[in-house]
Design a protein around this motif. Structure first.
Motif, PDB file in Angstrom:
ATOM      1  N   MET A   1       1.437  -1.356  -0.226  1.00  0.00           N
ATOM      2  CA  MET A   1      -0.051  -0.056  -0.197  1.00  0.00           C
ATOM      3  C   MET A   1       1.051   1.157  -0.299  1.00  0.00           C
ATOM      4  O   MET A   1       1.792   1.426   0.538  1.00  0.00           O
ATOM      5  CB  MET A   1      -0.813  -0.058   0.509  1.00  0.00           C
ATOM      6  N   ASN A   5      -2.480   5.888  -0.266  1.00  0.00           N
ATOM      7  CA  ASN A   5      -3.055   6.356  -0.526  1.00  0.00           C
ATOM      8  C   ASN A   5      -3.867   5.404   1.050  1.00  0.00           C
ATOM      9  O   ASN A   5      -4.632   5.266   1.741  1.00  0.00           O
ATOM     10  CB  ASN A   5      -3.679   4.466  -1.129  1.00  0.00           C
ATOM     11  N   ARG A   6      -2.197   4.907   1.767  1.00  0.00           N
ATOM     12  CA  ARG A   6      -2.311   4.778   3.328  1.00  0.00           C
ATOM     13  C   ARG A   6      -3.411   5.462   3.955  1.00  0.00           C
ATOM     14  O   ARG A   6      -3.921   5.177   4.429  1.00  0.00           O
ATOM     15  CB  ARG A   6      -0.944   3.986   3.294  1.00  0.00           C
ATOM     16  N   SER A  21       0.364   0.504   7.321  1.00  0.00           N
ATOM     17  CA  SER A  21      -0.195  -0.106   6.868  1.00  0.00           C
ATOM     18  C   SER A  21      -1.242  -1.053   7.505  1.00  0.00           C
ATOM     19  O   SER A  21      -2.289  -1.780   6.798  1.00  0.00           O
ATOM     20  CB  SER A  21       0.548  -0.517   5.317  1.00  0.00           C
ATOM     21  N   SER A  25      -4.848  -2.039   6.568  1.00  0.00           N
ATOM     22  CA  SER A  25      -5.500  -3.283   6.447  1.00  0.00           C
ATOM     23  C   SER A  25      -6.019  -4.024   7.144  1.00  0.00           C
ATOM     24  O   SER A  25      -7.454  -4.545   7.094  1.00  0.00           O
ATOM     25  CB  SER A  25      -4.045  -4.274   6.011  1.00  0.00           C
ATOM     26  N   GLY A  40     -11.303  -1.244  -0.304  1.00  0.00           N
ATOM     27  CA  GLY A  40      -9.955  -0.070  -0.629  1.00  0.00           C
ATOM     28  C   GLY A  40     -10.368   0.907  -2.170  1.00  0.00           C
ATOM     29  O   GLY A  40     -10.585   2.129  -1.570  1.00  0.00           O
TER      30      GLY A  40
END
Length: 81
Positions: A1, A5-6, A21, A25, A40
């Motif tokens: 990731m 985006n994280r 991350s 997750s 996601g």
């Protein structure tokens, strides 16, 4: 990731500016077991639609854009090029 985006997912899922991350997750897995990737992607897509970094096309121009992508009609009375 990746980091960008994280951060988006951390804001949407954990209500923080950034998180590891693993934490992101884990939260995705808690909320959407078996559908983590799809969930996601939906969160990321909505972020980009809500706050596009650089809009590429005004919504009013979508029809013109699609029409420009269509090949011109070929004259069927003429032999192919």
């Amino acid at each position: 990731m990746d980091g960008w985006n994280r951060k988006i997912l951390a804001r949407r899922l954990l209500n923080v500016d950034d998180a590891a991350s693993e934490a992101v997750s884990r939260r995705l897995n808690e909320l959407f077991p078996g559908h983590v990737g799809t969930a996601g992607l939906h969160f990321l897509e909505h972020e980009y639609l809500d706050v596009p970094g650089a809009p590429l096309l005004a919504p009013a121009d979508i029809a013109a854009w699609n029409q420009a992508l269509e090949p011109p009609p070929r004259d069927l009375t003429q032999p192919p090029p």
